[in-house]
Design an enzyme around this catalytic site. Structure first.
Site, PDB file in Angstrom:
ATOM      1  CB  CYS A  59      -1.061  13.169  -3.305  1.00  0.00           C
ATOM      2  SG  CYS A  59      -2.516  12.704  -2.346  1.00  0.00           S
ATOM      3  CB  CYS A 102       1.173   9.849  -9.058  1.00  0.00           C
ATOM      4  SG  CYS A 102       1.785   8.260  -8.483  1.00  0.00           S
ATOM      5  CG  ASP A 125       5.847  -5.376  -3.534  1.00  0.00           C
ATOM      6  OD1 ASP A 125       5.018  -5.842  -4.315  1.00  0.00           O
ATOM      7  OD2 ASP A 125       6.660  -4.491  -3.849  1.00  0.00           O
ATOM      8  CB  CYS A 146      -9.721  11.460  -4.730  1.00  0.00           C
ATOM      9  SG  CYS A 146      -8.342  10.349  -4.345  1.00  0.00           S
ATOM     10  CB  CYS A 196       3.948   3.351 -14.638  1.00  0.00           C
ATOM     11  SG  CYS A 196       4.404   3.774 -12.954  1.00  0.00           S
ATOM     12  CB  CYS A 218       1.243  11.041 -14.520  1.00  0.00           C
ATOM     13  SG  CYS A 218       2.155   9.651 -15.226  1.00  0.00           S
ATOM     14  CB  CYS A 254      -8.020  16.426  -5.941  1.00  0.00           C
ATOM     15  SG  CYS A 254      -6.235  16.530  -6.139  1.00  0.00           S
ATOM     16  CB  CYS A 299      -2.132  11.889  -8.938  1.00  0.00           C
ATOM     17  SG  CYS A 299      -3.847  11.339  -8.946  1.00  0.00           S
TER      18      CYS A 299
HETATM   19  C1  B12 Z   1       2.473  -4.584  -9.860  1.00  0.00           C
HETATM   20  C2  B12 Z   1       2.817  -3.472  -8.897  1.00  0.00           C
HETATM   21  C3  B12 Z   1       3.334  -2.292  -9.431  1.00  0.00           C
HETATM   22  C4  B12 Z   1       3.420  -2.037 -10.934  1.00  0.00           C
HETATM   23  C5  B12 Z   1       2.020  -1.690 -11.483  1.00  0.00           C
HETATM   24  C6  B12 Z   1       1.338  -0.527 -10.752  1.00  0.00           C
HETATM   25  C7  B12 Z   1      -0.125  -0.760 -10.447  1.00  0.00           C
HETATM   26  N1  B12 Z   1      -0.836   0.308 -10.253  1.00  0.00           N
HETATM   27  O1  B12 Z   1      -0.614  -1.875 -10.305  1.00  0.00           O
HETATM   28  C8  B12 Z   1       4.465  -0.884 -11.002  1.00  0.00           C
HETATM   29  C9  B12 Z   1       5.855  -1.476 -11.160  1.00  0.00           C
HETATM   30  C10 B12 Z   1       4.259   0.140 -12.093  1.00  0.00           C
HETATM   31  C11 B12 Z   1       4.343  -0.308  -9.585  1.00  0.00           C
HETATM   32  C12 B12 Z   1       4.669   0.976  -9.263  1.00  0.00           C
HETATM   33  C13 B12 Z   1       4.553   1.522  -7.984  1.00  0.00           C
HETATM   34  N2  B12 Z   1       4.314   0.840  -6.851  1.00  0.00           N
HETATM   35 CO1  B12 Z   1       3.725  -1.018  -6.827  1.00  0.00          CO
HETATM   36  N3  B12 Z   1       3.019  -2.754  -6.630  1.00  0.00           N
HETATM   37  C14 B12 Z   1       2.632  -3.638  -7.504  1.00  0.00           C
HETATM   38  C15 B12 Z   1       2.045  -4.866  -6.783  1.00  0.00           C
HETATM   39  C16 B12 Z   1       3.087  -5.984  -6.757  1.00  0.00           C
HETATM   40  C17 B12 Z   1       0.736  -5.380  -7.366  1.00  0.00           C
HETATM   41  C18 B12 Z   1      -0.303  -4.280  -7.656  1.00  0.00           C
HETATM   42  C19 B12 Z   1      -1.460  -4.781  -8.471  1.00  0.00           C
HETATM   43  O2  B12 Z   1      -2.043  -5.799  -8.165  1.00  0.00           O
HETATM   44  N4  B12 Z   1      -1.754  -4.088  -9.549  1.00  0.00           N
HETATM   45  C20 B12 Z   1      -2.875  -4.387 -10.397  1.00  0.00           C
HETATM   46  C21 B12 Z   1      -3.951  -3.351 -10.141  1.00  0.00           C
HETATM   47  C22 B12 Z   1      -5.149  -3.545 -11.042  1.00  0.00           C
HETATM   48  O3  B12 Z   1      -4.345  -3.601  -8.851  1.00  0.00           O
HETATM   49  P1  B12 Z   1      -4.543  -2.427  -7.778  1.00  0.00           P
HETATM   50  O4  B12 Z   1      -4.219  -1.116  -8.394  1.00  0.00           O
HETATM   51  O5  B12 Z   1      -3.848  -2.830  -6.521  1.00  0.00           O
HETATM   52  O6  B12 Z   1      -6.100  -2.498  -7.598  1.00  0.00           O
HETATM   53  C23 B12 Z   1      -6.753  -3.470  -6.782  1.00  0.00           C
HETATM   54  C24 B12 Z   1      -7.656  -2.803  -5.783  1.00  0.00           C
HETATM   55  O7  B12 Z   1      -7.134  -1.568  -5.416  1.00  0.00           O
HETATM   56  C25 B12 Z   1      -9.013  -2.757  -6.432  1.00  0.00           C
HETATM   57  N5  B12 Z   1      -9.377  -1.498  -7.077  1.00  0.00           N
HETATM   58  C26 B12 Z   1      -8.617  -0.479  -7.459  1.00  0.00           C
HETATM   59  N6  B12 Z   1      -9.352   0.473  -8.010  1.00  0.00           N
HETATM   60  C27 B12 Z   1     -10.602   0.039  -8.001  1.00  0.00           C
HETATM   61  C28 B12 Z   1     -11.755   0.643  -8.472  1.00  0.00           C
HETATM   62  C29 B12 Z   1     -12.935  -0.045  -8.355  1.00  0.00           C
HETATM   63  C30 B12 Z   1     -14.143   0.583  -8.897  1.00  0.00           C
HETATM   64  C31 B12 Z   1     -12.981  -1.335  -7.741  1.00  0.00           C
HETATM   65  C32 B12 Z   1     -14.216  -2.089  -7.576  1.00  0.00           C
HETATM   66  C33 B12 Z   1     -11.804  -1.916  -7.268  1.00  0.00           C
HETATM   67  C34 B12 Z   1     -10.647  -1.213  -7.404  1.00  0.00           C
HETATM   68  O8  B12 Z   1      -9.000  -3.787  -7.413  1.00  0.00           O
HETATM   69  C35 B12 Z   1      -7.684  -4.263  -7.665  1.00  0.00           C
HETATM   70  C36 B12 Z   1      -7.617  -5.741  -7.476  1.00  0.00           C
HETATM   71  O9  B12 Z   1      -7.943  -6.107  -6.175  1.00  0.00           O
HETATM   72  C37 B12 Z   1       1.788  -4.282  -5.334  1.00  0.00           C
HETATM   73  C38 B12 Z   1       1.953  -5.273  -4.166  1.00  0.00           C
HETATM   74  C39 B12 Z   1       0.777  -6.193  -4.047  1.00  0.00           C
HETATM   75  N7  B12 Z   1       1.030  -7.475  -3.908  1.00  0.00           N
HETATM   76  O10 B12 Z   1      -0.356  -5.765  -4.082  1.00  0.00           O
HETATM   77  C40 B12 Z   1       2.808  -3.109  -5.247  1.00  0.00           C
HETATM   78  C41 B12 Z   1       2.375  -1.852  -4.496  1.00  0.00           C
HETATM   79  C42 B12 Z   1       0.980  -1.527  -4.935  1.00  0.00           C
HETATM   80  N8  B12 Z   1       3.292  -0.835  -4.999  1.00  0.00           N
HETATM   81  C43 B12 Z   1       3.599   0.077  -4.141  1.00  0.00           C
HETATM   82  C44 B12 Z   1       4.377   1.229  -4.428  1.00  0.00           C
HETATM   83  C45 B12 Z   1       4.910   2.012  -3.241  1.00  0.00           C
HETATM   84  C46 B12 Z   1       4.623   1.614  -5.755  1.00  0.00           C
HETATM   85  C47 B12 Z   1       5.255   2.939  -6.238  1.00  0.00           C
HETATM   86  C48 B12 Z   1       4.839   4.176  -5.444  1.00  0.00           C
HETATM   87  C49 B12 Z   1       6.814   2.770  -6.229  1.00  0.00           C
HETATM   88  C50 B12 Z   1       7.607   3.967  -6.741  1.00  0.00           C
HETATM   89  N9  B12 Z   1       7.751   5.028  -5.979  1.00  0.00           N
HETATM   90  O11 B12 Z   1       8.160   3.914  -7.821  1.00  0.00           O
HETATM   91  C51 B12 Z   1       4.750   2.987  -7.708  1.00  0.00           C
HETATM   92  C52 B12 Z   1       3.407   3.722  -7.837  1.00  0.00           C
HETATM   93  C53 B12 Z   1       2.746   3.576  -9.193  1.00  0.00           C
HETATM   94  C54 B12 Z   1       1.226   3.728  -9.092  1.00  0.00           C
HETATM   95  N10 B12 Z   1       0.738   4.952  -9.141  1.00  0.00           N
HETATM   96  O12 B12 Z   1       0.522   2.725  -8.946  1.00  0.00           O
HETATM   97  C55 B12 Z   1       2.969  -0.195  -2.780  1.00  0.00           C
HETATM   98  C56 B12 Z   1       1.787   0.765  -2.580  1.00  0.00           C
HETATM   99  C57 B12 Z   1       1.660   1.387  -1.190  1.00  0.00           C
HETATM  100  C58 B12 Z   1       0.436   2.271  -1.118  1.00  0.00           C
HETATM  101  N11 B12 Z   1       0.462   3.294  -0.276  1.00  0.00           N
HETATM  102  O13 B12 Z   1      -0.547   2.065  -1.781  1.00  0.00           O
HETATM  103  C59 B12 Z   1       2.567  -1.732  -2.939  1.00  0.00           C
HETATM  104  C60 B12 Z   1       1.304  -2.125  -2.174  1.00  0.00           C
HETATM  105  C61 B12 Z   1       3.786  -2.546  -2.434  1.00  0.00           C
HETATM  106  C62 B12 Z   1       3.877  -2.605  -0.923  1.00  0.00           C
HETATM  107  N12 B12 Z   1       3.701  -3.774  -0.324  1.00  0.00           N
HETATM  108  O14 B12 Z   1       4.094  -1.625  -0.256  1.00  0.00           O
HETATM  109  N13 B12 Z   1       3.806  -1.226  -8.725  1.00  0.00           N
END
Ligand code: B12
Length: 298
Positions: free
Chosen positions: A236, A232, A127, A181, A206, A191, A184, A187
Site C-alpha cells: 500500500c 496487502c 478486537d 485509494c 486470506c 494478494c 490503485c 493490494c
Molecule cells: C474478523 C477479523 C479478521 C478476519 C476477517 C478479515 C475481514 N476483512 O473482516 C481475519 C482473521 C482474516 C483478519 C485478518 C486481519 N486483520 Co482482522 N479483524 C477482524 C475483526 C475481529 C472483525 C472484522 C469484521 O467485522 N469483518 C467483517 C467485515 C465485513 O467487516 P469490515 O471489513 O470491518 O467492514 C465493516 C465496515 O468497514 C463497513 N464497510 C466496509 N466496506 C464497506 C463498503 C461499503 C460500501 C459500506 C457501506 C460499508 C463498508 O461495513 C462493515 C460492517 O460495519 C476486527 C476487529 C473488530 N471487532 O472489528 C479485526 C481487525 C479488522 N483486524 C485487524 C488486523 C490488523 C488484521 C490483519 C492486518 C492481521 C494480519 N496482519 O494478519 C489482517 C488483515 C486482513 C484484511 N485485509 O482484512 C485490525 C485492523 C486495523 C486497521 N488498520 O484497519 C482490526 C480492527 C483489529 C484491531 N482492533 O486492531 N481479521
C-alpha cells in the site's frame, strides 16, 4: 450531573495522548452501517468464524452492547512498521511483540475512569467485542476503508491497532474523510490467494485467517508467512511513512525470536514454546497450529 461535552471529549483526548494512543475520533453510536457485514456473512466469507455470525445483531446495534450508548470513541495505537525477522518464516507486524489485547485494555480502563468523572458509563474493547471497529473508525474521521479492507490514514497508513470506548456521553462527533485509494489496486493484485475483491476480504482465502484462526490445516499455500500476513499492507503506497512514529517497546520483537528460523521453531518442545511465546499473541494458536503453518509454507 451536568457536564460539558467538549470538556469530556478533551479529557478523553488528554488521557489518550498520555497513554500513547496516536489519534482519537468520535462517531455517533447510531451511525448507519448498511448491509455490508450481513452480505459478507451471507456469502460465507467468515469461513468457520461462527462467532462473527452470532454477534451480528450486536455488531449492527451498539445499544445491545451498552444500553444508552450515544458515542463511540475510536482510537489508534501504532505497531511496528518494519519486519523484524532476520530468517525464514515471517510473522505479521502486529504480532511481533506483546499481546495488544492486554496492553491496550489497561489503557482503555484509564479512559473509562476519566469519563466516569463526567458521569459516563462505558464499555471498551480492542478486537475483543462485537463492535465493527473499522466502520466506526472511518465514521469517526480517523481514515478511510481501503481496498484491502483496512483503515488507512493519510499520513500514517494502516499499520495500527484500533480500539474503542462506547460511552453514554453525547460527545462532539468528527466528520468522515473521503476515500483516497483512487485507481490503485495494488493490494488486490498482490494478494497471492486473491482474497481481496471489491474492498472485501474473503477470510476463506486470506492467509491471515489460515495461519491464525483456522482450526485445521487448509491446503492454502502460505509462502513465507508463518503467522498472519501483511502483504496487502506492504504494497500500500500509504504505508510509506510520511511521519516519524515512535513504537511502544512492548510491541517490538525480542532478539531470540527475530533469529530463530521456522524450521528450528518446529522442533520446540511444549515448554520451550510456552517460554518463547509467553505474553505473545502467537501463544494463543498453540505449538501444533504453528507447526502446521510451517509445514504449509512453500
Ligand atoms: C474478523 C477479523 C479478521 C478476519 C476477517 C478479515 C475481514 N476483512 O473482516 C481475519 C482473521 C482474516 C483478519 C485478518 C486481519 N486483520 Co482482522 N479483524 C477482524 C475483526 C475481529 C472483525 C472484522 C469484521 O467485522 N469483518 C467483517 C467485515 C465485513 O467487516 P469490515 O471489513 O470491518 O467492514 C465493516 C465496515 O468497514 C463497513 N464497510 C466496509 N466496506 C464497506 C463498503 C461499503 C460500501 C459500506 C457501506 C460499508 C463498508 O461495513 C462493515 C460492517 O460495519 C476486527 C476487529 C473488530 N471487532 O472489528 C479485526 C481487525 C479488522 N483486524 C485487524 C488486523 C490488523 C488484521 C490483519 C492486518 C492481521 C494480519 N496482519 O494478519 C489482517 C488483515 C486482513 C484484511 N485485509 O482484512 C485490525 C485492523 C486495523 C486497521 N488498520 O484497519 C482490526 C480492527 C483489529 C484491531 N482492533 O486492531 N481479521
Amino acid at each position: 450531573m451536568i457536564y460539558s461535552p467538549q470538556a469530556a471529549r478533551q479529557a478523553a483526548e488528554y488521557a489518550a495522548r498520555a497513554l500513547g494512543f496516536s489519534a482519537l475520533g468520535v462517531a455517533p453510536a447510531d451511525a448507519a452501517q448498511g448491509t455490508h457485514l450481513a452480505d459478507w456473512l451471507a456469502a460465507g466469507m467468515h469461513a468457520d468464524m461462527a462467532w462473527m455470525e452470532r454477534h451480528l445483531p450486536a455488531r449492527q446495534n451498539p445499544q445491545l452492547v451498552l444500553p444508552g450508548v450515544r458515542s463511540v470513541i475510536m482510537l489508534t495505537y501504532e505497531y511496528a512498521r518494519t519486519d523484524a525477522r532476520e530468517v525464514q518464516g515471517r510473522i505479521a507486524r502486529y504480532a511481533q511483540g506483546e499481546d495488544y489485547h492486554k496492553l491496550l485494555s489497561a489503557k482503555l480502563a484509564d479512559i473509562d475512569e476519566t469519563l466516569q468523572l463526567y458521569g459516563g458509563q462505558q464499555r471498551y474493547f480492542t478486537d475483543s467485542g462485537p463492535v465493527s471497529e473499522r466502520f466506526f473508525a472511518a465514521r469517526a474521521g480517523l481514515g478511510w476503508i481501503g481496498r484491502n479492507g483496512l483503515l488507512v490514514r493519510p499520513k500514517m497508513g494502516s499499520y495500527c491497532f484500533l480500539a474503542c470506548v462506547l460511552t453514554t456521553l453525547d460527545l462532539p462527533y468528527d466528520t468522515p474523510m473521503s476515500n483516497h485509494c483512487g485507481k490503485c489496486h495494488r493490494c488486490e493484485q498482490a494478494c497471492p490467494t486473491a482474497a481481496l475483491q471489491n474492498g472485501c476480504c474473503d477470510a476463506r482465502k486470506c492467509i491471515s485467517f489460515h495461519t491464525i484462526e483456522s482450526k485445521s490445516p487448509t491446503g492454502v499455500v502460505l509462502g513465507d508467512r508463518m503467522y498472519g500476513c501483511d502483504i496487502c499492507q506492504e504494497v500500500c503506497p500509504w504505508n510509506t511513512p510520511q511521519q516519524e512514529t515512535e513504537i511502544d517497546p512492548h510491541l517490538l520483537m525480542t532478539a531470540p525470536l527475530s533469529r530463530l528460523s521456522a524450521q528450528y521453531l518446529r522442533t520446540l518442545s511444549d515448554d520451550e514454546f510456552e517460554r518463547l511465546f509467553a505474553g505473545s499473541p502467537i501463544r494463543r494458536i498453540g505449538l501444533r497450529h504453528l507447526c502446521n503453518n510451517i509445514q504449509q509454507m512453500s
